[in-house]
Design a protein around this motif. Structure first.
Motif, mmCIF file in Angstrom:
data_model
loop_
_atom_site.group_PDB
_atom_site.id
_atom_site.type_symbol
_atom_site.label_atom_id
_atom_site.label_comp_id
_atom_site.label_asym_id
_atom_site.label_seq_id
_atom_site.Cartn_x
_atom_site.Cartn_y
_atom_site.Cartn_z
ATOM 1 N N UNK A 24 0.792 -1.219 0.000
ATOM 2 C CA UNK A 24 0.000 0.000 0.000
ATOM 3 C C UNK A 24 0.823 1.268 0.000
ATOM 4 N N UNK A 25 2.128 1.169 -0.007
ATOM 5 C CA UNK A 25 2.989 2.351 0.124
ATOM 6 C C UNK A 25 3.113 3.179 -1.156
ATOM 7 N N UNK A 26 3.197 2.537 -2.290
ATOM 8 C CA UNK A 26 3.382 3.288 -3.541
ATOM 9 C C UNK A 26 2.275 2.936 -4.518
ATOM 10 N N UNK A 27 2.119 3.774 -5.544
ATOM 11 C CA UNK A 27 1.074 3.538 -6.533
ATOM 12 C C UNK A 27 1.313 2.237 -7.294
ATOM 13 N N UNK A 28 2.564 1.956 -7.610
ATOM 14 C CA UNK A 28 2.868 0.731 -8.358
ATOM 15 C C UNK A 28 2.511 -0.493 -7.534
ATOM 16 N N UNK A 29 2.859 -0.466 -6.258
ATOM 17 C CA UNK A 29 2.518 -1.592 -5.387
ATOM 18 C C UNK A 29 1.012 -1.663 -5.145
ATOM 19 N N UNK A 30 0.349 -0.500 -5.086
ATOM 20 C CA UNK A 30 -1.102 -0.498 -4.879
ATOM 21 C C UNK A 30 -1.797 -1.165 -6.060
ATOM 22 N N UNK A 31 -1.319 -0.916 -7.278
ATOM 23 C CA UNK A 31 -1.896 -1.558 -8.467
ATOM 24 C C UNK A 31 -1.649 -3.067 -8.423
#
Length: 161
Positions: A24-31
């Motif tokens: 949940x920390x970065x947009x790439x990881x959130x995707x």
């Protein structure tokens, strides 16, 4: 100042963290997290909609442009999946999945060795009791089967001695 002081700020950040927190920390990881959650939800729905032998051998892919790709473990399962494709598509749509078509592909898995066949073992006392029972019965298929079983198990226990 010791030689490890420059790394001390990183040492405290090395505690184990839940995967959900990291993703949940970065947009790439959130995707990535959203994709993983979608696949997990699809797996749950497929497990409910498909027979056990299909559900355990089918893996969902991503939904792209309204097409859900399903990966079957081998050709026979892919053929069976294609037979139930219309019903499965309808059921997925009823559950709210934005799917217009299904694509079935084969993703071969390593063949797992089947479990060893069970081999019943009978104690000498059990074989003797079976033999006594077969002698007490009138001639019949049951009596013959019991006598054969008692003889087979009596020999296997005799050979081990």
């Amino acid at each position: 100042m010791n030689r490890f002081s420059s790394f001390s700020k990183f040492a405290s950040a090395r505690r184990p963290q839940p995967v959900a927190e990291v993703l949940g920390r970065t947009d790439a990881f959130a995707a990535l997290r959203a994709g993983v959650e979608q696949i997990a939800a699809l797996e749950r729905d497929l497990a409910q909609l498909l027979p056990d032998y299909l559900a355990s051998n089918v893996e969902p892919g991503f939904i792209k442009d309204g097409t859900l790709t399903l990966f079957a473990a081998h050709g026979a399962l892919a053929a069976r999946l294609r037979q139930v494709q219309d019903r499965l598509l309808s059921s997925l749509q009823q559950r709210g999945w934005p799917v217009r078509t299904l694509a079935v592909k084969i993703r071969l898995r390593d063949v797992q060795e089947p479990p060893a066949p069970k081999q019943a073992r009978m104690s000498p006392a059990g074989a003797a009791a079976l033999q006594a029972l077969s002698r007490s019965l009138p001639p019949s298929p049951l009596q013959a089967a019991l006598a054969t079983m008692a003889e087979r198990h009596g020999k296997s226990t005799d050979q081990k001695k």
